[in-house]
Design a protein around this motif. Structure first.
Motif, short mmCIF file in Angstrom:
data_model
loop_
_atom_site.label_atom_id
_atom_site.label_comp_id
_atom_site.label_asym_id
_atom_site.label_seq_id
_atom_site.Cartn_x
_atom_site.Cartn_y
_atom_site.Cartn_z
N LEU A 146 0.80 -1.07 0.09
CA LEU A 146 -0.02 -0.08 0.06
C LEU A 146 0.91 1.38 0.06
N PHE A 147 1.95 1.13 0.82
CA PHE A 147 2.96 2.32 0.91
C PHE A 147 3.36 2.72 -0.49
N ALA A 148 3.90 1.42 -1.00
CA ALA A 148 4.82 1.81 -2.25
C ALA A 148 3.65 2.18 -3.32
N ILE A 149 2.74 2.00 -3.34
CA ILE A 149 1.55 2.51 -4.24
C ILE A 149 1.43 4.06 -3.93
N ILE A 150 0.97 4.30 -2.73
CA ILE A 150 0.54 5.76 -2.50
C ILE A 150 1.81 6.60 -2.72
N SER A 151 3.18 6.19 -2.23
CA SER A 151 4.21 7.12 -2.34
C SER A 151 4.34 7.55 -3.89
N PHE A 152 3.84 7.06 -4.85
CA PHE A 152 3.87 7.65 -6.44
C PHE A 152 2.70 8.65 -6.50
N THR A 153 1.70 8.86 -5.62
CA THR A 153 0.56 9.61 -5.73
C THR A 153 0.70 10.92 -5.17
N ASN A 154 -0.35 11.89 -5.38
CA ASN A 154 -0.22 13.13 -4.77
C ASN A 154 -1.06 13.23 -3.25
N LEU A 155 -1.15 12.12 -2.81
CA LEU A 155 -1.76 12.08 -1.36
C LEU A 155 -1.16 12.83 -0.50
N PRO A 156 -1.81 13.61 0.45
CA PRO A 156 -1.05 14.24 1.57
C PRO A 156 0.06 13.51 2.10
N ASP A 209 15.09 14.98 2.50
CA ASP A 209 14.03 15.29 1.25
C ASP A 209 13.32 14.07 1.07
N HIS A 210 13.87 13.00 1.56
CA HIS A 210 12.91 11.83 1.26
C HIS A 210 12.10 11.34 2.57
N LYS A 211 12.46 12.01 3.60
CA LYS A 211 11.85 11.96 4.98
C LYS A 211 10.54 12.78 4.87
N PHE A 212 10.61 14.09 4.16
CA PHE A 212 9.70 14.74 3.70
C PHE A 212 9.62 15.27 2.52
N SER A 213 8.82 14.72 1.46
CA SER A 213 7.65 13.62 1.65
C SER A 213 8.37 12.40 1.75
N THR A 214 7.61 11.59 2.61
CA THR A 214 8.16 10.10 2.90
C THR A 214 7.98 9.33 1.64
N LEU A 216 10.05 5.79 -0.86
CA LEU A 216 10.53 4.22 -0.58
C LEU A 216 12.04 4.43 -0.50
N TRP A 217 12.77 5.44 -0.82
CA TRP A 217 14.21 5.45 -0.29
C TRP A 217 14.15 5.58 1.36
N PHE A 218 13.52 6.44 1.89
CA PHE A 218 13.21 6.47 3.10
C PHE A 218 12.87 5.25 3.83
N LEU A 219 11.98 4.43 3.43
CA LEU A 219 11.50 3.31 3.89
C LEU A 219 12.71 2.26 3.80
N SER A 220 13.21 2.01 2.63
CA SER A 220 14.49 1.16 2.68
C SER A 220 15.43 1.60 3.50
N PHE A 221 15.89 2.79 3.68
CA PHE A 221 16.65 3.29 4.63
C PHE A 221 16.52 2.90 5.97
N GLY A 222 15.00 3.36 6.53
CA GLY A 222 14.76 2.77 7.86
C GLY A 222 14.70 1.33 8.07
N VAL A 223 14.40 0.53 7.20
CA VAL A 223 14.33 -0.81 7.36
C VAL A 223 15.82 -1.39 7.65
N THR A 224 16.64 -1.04 6.66
CA THR A 224 18.00 -1.15 6.71
C THR A 224 18.67 -0.84 8.24
N ALA A 225 18.27 0.29 8.58
CA ALA A 225 18.81 0.82 9.75
C ALA A 225 18.54 0.07 10.83
#
Length: 332
Positions: A146-156, A209-214, A216-225
């Motif tokens: 779900l996050f992978a999909i909405i990360s490419f949208t213009n949702l808030p 810049d990838h933390k705001f707005s969130t 997949l780069w930030f998700l991958s970094f977070g999971v790795t850390a």
């Protein structure tokens, strides 16, 4: 672990370090949500109404306690630096009351995570009930897709943040339930590869810049850390001591009062660059006096009351005035 956030914020405010080192440090929010999820392993299960009441009392009451002091800071900005602030609209005031930051106040934007935290925490009772028919592990996979999909949208971005940080939360819960070291390493392979590529190619720098707005780069970094930190910390025993207990009890208070770091320097020659630019002395004073005199206990109650706040503010003001006089006498 909320003190990590205070360190990160102060580092950014001081323009400390540089890229990519700043980006390396931005694991703090994923870690906080990871720990919050892991803590649910030992917490007594709560219904949705009880969870809402519990979290609102423990999180929002301290937040609203500091609102009058934030209003004082806003008034001071209007009196001393009217060209560097503006009159808030009613809608902006409402957003501030719902934990959103605002550019009318210096360095005030870091409360954004409070609403995300409340929503993620209040989702957990629903996820726990759904676990009987659809496991948390499968819910996590659905959340990732779900996050992978909405990360490419213009949702808030708030919607993206809730989806992303709920992933970190569920990872923390699952880590202490079903994930051993081998499974953790397997789950980390793809995120680690993506994160390394992002840093080496520069595609994910700056990570802010990838933390705001969130995304997949930030998700991958977070999971790795989180994966590597979990593997390292699981083999280290840190005994409980007074300092750790103090950080655990008063970390949220430090987080809230850090918005007042620019305030004492208003008296420093009335110069904007000194007035809204935090200094190490201000940061140290705020942290020390916040730890010493003022905090909310585990039930959201003010442990030392308004007297503690007055003592902290008075002592800190005296310290800053002495520093200002010293600067003036030295011709700085």
């Amino acid at each position: 672990m909320i003190y990590i956030v205070c360190f990160i914020h102060i580092t950014y405010w001081f323009d400390g370090f540089g890229e990519p080192y700043r980006s390396y440090m931005l694991f703090e929010m994923p870690l906080i949500f990871f720990i919050a999820g892991a803590a649910q392993t030992y917490a007594k299960p709560k219904s949705l109404p009880k969870m809402i009441i519990n979290r609102v009392w423990r999180v929002m009451f301290p937040f609203y306690f500091f609102m009058p002091f934030l209003a004082v800071l806003y008034v001071i900005m209007h009196l001393y630096f009217p060209h560097h602030t503006y009159t808030l609209s009613l809608w902006e005031v409402v957003k501030i009351l719902f934990t959103e930051g605002n550019e009318a106040l210096p360095y005030y934007g870091y409360t954004w995570f409070i609403s995300v935290y409340l929503i993620v925490m209040c989702l957990f009772p629903l996820e726990s009930q759904l676990d009987r028919h659809f496991s948390i592990k499968h819910q996590l996979l659905v959340n990732i897709v779900l996050f992978a999909i909405i990360s490419f949208t213009n949702l808030p971005n708030k919607v993206k943040e809730i989806a992303c940080y709920n992933i970190f939360f569920l990872l923390g819960y699952l880590y202490y339930h079903k994930l051993n070291a081998r499974k953790t390493i397997i789950c980390m392979v793809l995120p680690t590869f993506i994160t390394c590529y992002g840093f080496m190619s520069g595609a994910s720098i700056p990570m802010q810049d990838h933390k705001f707005s969130t995304d997949l780069w930030f998700l991958s970094f977070g999971v790795t850390a989180l994966g590597w930190i979990s593997l390292i910390v699981s083999n280290i025993h840190i005994p409980q001591n007074r300092l750790l207990r103090m950080w655990n009890e008063r970390g949220y208070t430090i987080y809230l009062i850090s918005k007042f770091q620019p305030l004492p320097a208003v008296f420093d020659n009335k110069r904007l660059d000194r007035a809204i630019k935090p200094s190490p002395a201000q940061a140290g004073g705020i942290l020390i006096y916040g730890l010493r005199y003022l905090h909310f206990d585990e039930h959201g109650n003010l442990s030392h009351g308004a007297k503690g706040l007055c003592v902290a503010a008075s002592s800190h003001r005296r310290m800053m005035l002495k520093l200002c006089l010293k600067k003036k006498s030295s011709g700085i």
